[in-house]
Design a protein around this motif. Structure first.
Motif, PDB file in Angstrom:
ATOM      1  N   ALA A   1       9.840 -11.934   8.119  1.00 31.34           N
ATOM      2  CA  ALA A   1       9.829 -12.935   6.810  1.00 31.34           C
ATOM      3  C   ALA A   1       7.559 -12.767   7.216  1.00 31.34           C
ATOM      4  N   LYS A   2       6.948 -12.182   7.473  1.00 32.69           N
ATOM      5  CA  LYS A   2       5.644 -12.191   8.094  1.00 32.69           C
ATOM      6  C   LYS A   2       4.761 -11.330   6.902  1.00 32.69           C
ATOM      7  N   ALA A   3       3.752 -12.352   6.200  1.00 33.66           N
ATOM      8  CA  ALA A   3       2.807 -11.525   5.526  1.00 33.66           C
ATOM      9  C   ALA A   3       2.212 -10.315   5.863  1.00 33.66           C
ATOM     10  N   THR A   4       1.432 -10.153   7.418  1.00 29.07           N
ATOM     11  CA  THR A   4       1.606  -9.193   8.388  1.00 29.07           C
ATOM     12  C   THR A   4       1.697  -7.695   7.830  1.00 29.07           C
ATOM     13  N   GLU A   5       3.004  -7.946   8.064  1.00 26.10           N
ATOM     14  CA  GLU A   5       3.959  -6.493   8.628  1.00 26.10           C
ATOM     15  C   GLU A   5       4.040  -5.740   7.696  1.00 26.10           C
ATOM     16  N   ALA A   6       3.977  -4.589   7.853  1.00 26.76           N
ATOM     17  CA  ALA A   6       4.021  -3.042   6.842  1.00 26.76           C
ATOM     18  C   ALA A   6       5.006  -2.354   7.831  1.00 26.76           C
ATOM     19  N   THR A   7       5.510  -1.822   7.169  1.00 27.26           N
ATOM     20  CA  THR A   7       6.340  -0.065   7.467  1.00 27.26           C
ATOM     21  C   THR A   7       5.782   1.376   6.909  1.00 27.26           C
ATOM     22  N   GLU A   8       5.233   1.977   8.223  1.00 28.04           N
ATOM     23  CA  GLU A   8       4.955   3.663   7.470  1.00 28.04           C
ATOM     24  C   GLU A   8       5.547   4.469   7.220  1.00 28.04           C
ATOM     25  N   ILE A   9       5.013   4.550   6.597  1.00 29.91           N
ATOM     26  CA  ILE A   9       6.750   6.609   6.501  1.00 29.91           C
ATOM     27  C   ILE A   9       5.519   7.499   6.037  1.00 29.91           C
TER      28      ILE A   9
END
Length: 635
Positions: free
Chosen positions: A94-102
């Motif tokens: 639950a961290k708004a800045t995190e994202a997964t890149e594919i």
């Protein structure tokens, strides 16, 4: 505009271009008050967004000193705001800045934990081509798109997935990359987005399902899905790109439609199977195996002034209901982020070729089954500019018999013009008799006034198909020829220090050459056309009109095509040059006036037998003439 003759018989085709130009002028016009209101609207929206962000940060705290020291208070706040879904907000993800890149070679995607949707979609092999750019094409970037599910919980909370945190898990399934994003209400209770990204594919699998939420979410009503996207500008001319940016959708088992180019268009469709946000040469598409029962579709034009509104083209919004079955949600879908390329879209066998504006009816048929395969074959082994020239030559050669028949009809009309003039003078007080005798003369001489009109009308489908083909053909993008660095955009040879309304701030050379070619072509043929058609009583003198059109048509082409694809202007330039050559040969070596005169005299000498239609027309005219005489006698 096209290579057909600009006389009364072909004004239908020219009228089409007039309507297109008028539509452009209307669509581009805006006054100062409208711009002011639009700016105030933008400022208000930005203010509301900022306020919402501030409220979200206050309502849903992420890891900071406060939450670290008083976790029990944070959990209580989450529980009060989110109910059962407070469980998801307390997870490490639950961290708004995190994202997964594919990335799969063609695409690079980022899927954010907050909201669980794609926040960045980059096409690795393509670049933006407007001045000063050269950056990679990004269909989604910097909050221009959003996917949100709004639903009601059993305790009457209204929640939006865009504000909630998903837990990501990235895994492999063979060569495929699988990302599951789960919005959890418990360890085995969740709403799941599942992304399956395949190697070197623009299409990915996407599913939405729930597990164990029947006691948490109100399943008596559908969940509302909203997909929104603002199309980024990727071409040199934002107005030209925006003209081919539109929302296309398929509904009711194979039908397709689109939202128009108005400032704000909306439509409600039923049984929708895909929704496409087409940005001229690139497209974002949401497809579903289970048709959406209804879809509320909206398209807003964001380009009011191309000097000011230079970032975005249109804002698209689609709202669809997702129905529960057996207390659970299960939808298998697909995302497509890639080129608006007919060959690629057609290869999926999902009716996606309809996203391309190839024209309806016979126009689309000509493009799909003739022009696309023919041009594709030519461009597979020769440069694109040369392919356009050879393609144009082939089209003009195929159309040359129609050009011949049209000119032959004009030549015949020119030869019998003195006889028609005599009939007009002899029966000027008896219009019915004059018409009757004129028809007899046409039949005797073997001349039909429609013989010149029909060949011209036959060229309209080809003309319109080509008008749709060149702006839509993706392979022309970033292909150069001579001074044109991109055949899908305008060929600027000079940049003006000022802006000319409807023309722009640059000078394109191919439209100038095409305009000069059409001027000399019309100059060459207008005299014969006016002589072939004697002025009729009560009707405008078409000879004078055609003399004016000699100058109006090239100017219209120059203005209209200055921002168009240079490939289309190149086609018209070569096409008109070829037509001039064909007309020169026909006029001087094939259809000579003495030969036409001999042909007519020979036809006059043959015994004539009227067909049934001509006999009925003759009888009707004689009956009308007899009735007219009886009326005069009674008077």
């Amino acid at each position: 505009m096209e290579e057909k003759k600009f006389d009364v018989k072909t004004l239908v085709g020219f009228g089409l271009i007039m309507l297109l130009l008028i539509w452009m002028l209307y669509n581009q016009s805006s006054d100062a008050e409208a711009q002011r209101l639009e700016q105030e609207k933008k400022e208000q929206v930005e203010s509301e967004k900022q306020q919402q962000l501030t409220e979200n940060e206050n309502d849903t705290p992420v890891a900071n000193d406060s939450t670290a020291t008083t976790p029990e208070v944070s959990a209580a706040e989450y529980k009060n705001a989110l109910g059962a879904f407070a469980y998801s907000a307390t997870l490490p993800s639950a961290k708004a800045t995190e994202a997964t890149e594919i990335t799969n070679g063609l695409l690079t995607l980022k899927i954010a934990n907050k909201g669980g949707y794609i926040t960045s979609a980059r096409l690795n092999n393509f670049e933006q081509i407007h001045e000063g750019s050269g950056k990679p094409v990004k269909l989604i970037h910097d909050n221009n798109a959003n996917l949100n599910l709004q639903f009601q919980t059993k305790d009457n909370r209204i929640l939006n997935t865009q504000d909630l945190h998903f837990e990501p898990v990235l895994s492999k399934d063979g060569d495929n990359q699988v990302l599951t994003m789960r919005l959890k209400a418990g360890a085995e209770q969740y709403l799941e987005y599942r992304y399956v990204v395949k190697p070197n594919e623009y299409m990915m699998d996407f599913s939405i399902r729930t597990q164990g939420l029947s006691n948490v979410v109100n399943t008596s009503k559908p969940i509302d899905l909203e997909w929104q996207l603002k199309g980024y500008r990727n071409a040199k001319s934002v107005t030209y790109e925006n003209r081919y940016t539109e929302l296309v959708y398929e509904y009711e088992d194979g039908k397709d439609d689109y939202l128009g180019q108005g400032s704000a268009d909306a439509e409600i469709a039923e049984d929708v199977t895909y929704i496409a946000y087409k940005q001229h040469f690139f497209t974002s598409i949401l497809l579903t195996d289970t048709p959406f029962k209804t879809a509320d579709l909206k398209s807003e034009n964001l380009v009011k002034d191309e000097e000011i509104d230079t970032t975005f083209t249109k804002n698209f919004v689609a709202k669809v209901p997702l129905a529960f079955k057996g207390g659970e949600l299960s939808y298998n879908m697909n995302w497509y982020y890639g080129p608006s390329d007919y060959k690629i879209l057609n290869s999926y066998d999902r009716n996606l070729d309809e996203v391309m504006p190839l024209g309806w009816g016979i126009f689309g048929w000509i493009n799909r089954y003739i022009f696309i395969p023919l041009f594709g074959a030519l461009s597979s082994f020769i440069p694109y500019g040369i392919a356009i020239i050879i393609f144009t030559i082939l089209v003009r050669l195929v159309m040359s018999p129609i050009t011949y028949k049209s000119y032959l009809s004009q030549a015949k009309m020119k030869v019998i013009r003195p006889e028609i003039a005599e009939l007009n003078e002899k029966y000027k007080k008896d219009p019915m008799k004059k018409q009757q005798e004129t028809m007899k003369l046409y039949n005797k001489a073997g001349v039909s006034p429609m013989a010149g009109c029909l060949p011209a009308l036959m060229q309209i489908p080809v003309f319109y198909a080509l008008f749709q083909f060149f702006p839509s053909y993706f392979d022309l993008r970033q292909k150069s020829f001579l001074w044109a660095d991109d055949l899908s955009s305008y060929d600027s040879i000079a940049h003006l220090p000022f802006y000319i309304p409807f023309y722009g701030n640059h000078v394109s050379l191919f439209p100038i050459l095409a305009s000069l070619a059409i001027f000399f072509y019309m100059k060459m043929t207008t005299g014969d056309q006016s002589m072939a058609q004697p002025p009729q009583e009560g009707m405008p003198d078409m000879g004078k009109i055609m003399k004016v059109m000699i100058y109006i048509s090239p100017v219209m082409m120059l203005i209209f095509f200055n921002n168009y694809a240079s490939g289309l202007s190149l086609y018209y330039f070569i096409s008109n040059l070829i037509t001039i050559g064909i007309m020169f040969v026909i006029k001087n070596y094939i259809v000579k006036e003495d030969k036409v005169h001999a042909m007519i005299q020979e036809h006059k000498a043959k015994p004539k037998k009227q067909g049934k239609f001509q006999q009925r027309m003759q009888a009707m005219m004689e009956q009308a003439q007899e009735q007219q005489k009886n009326k005069q006698i009674k008077k």
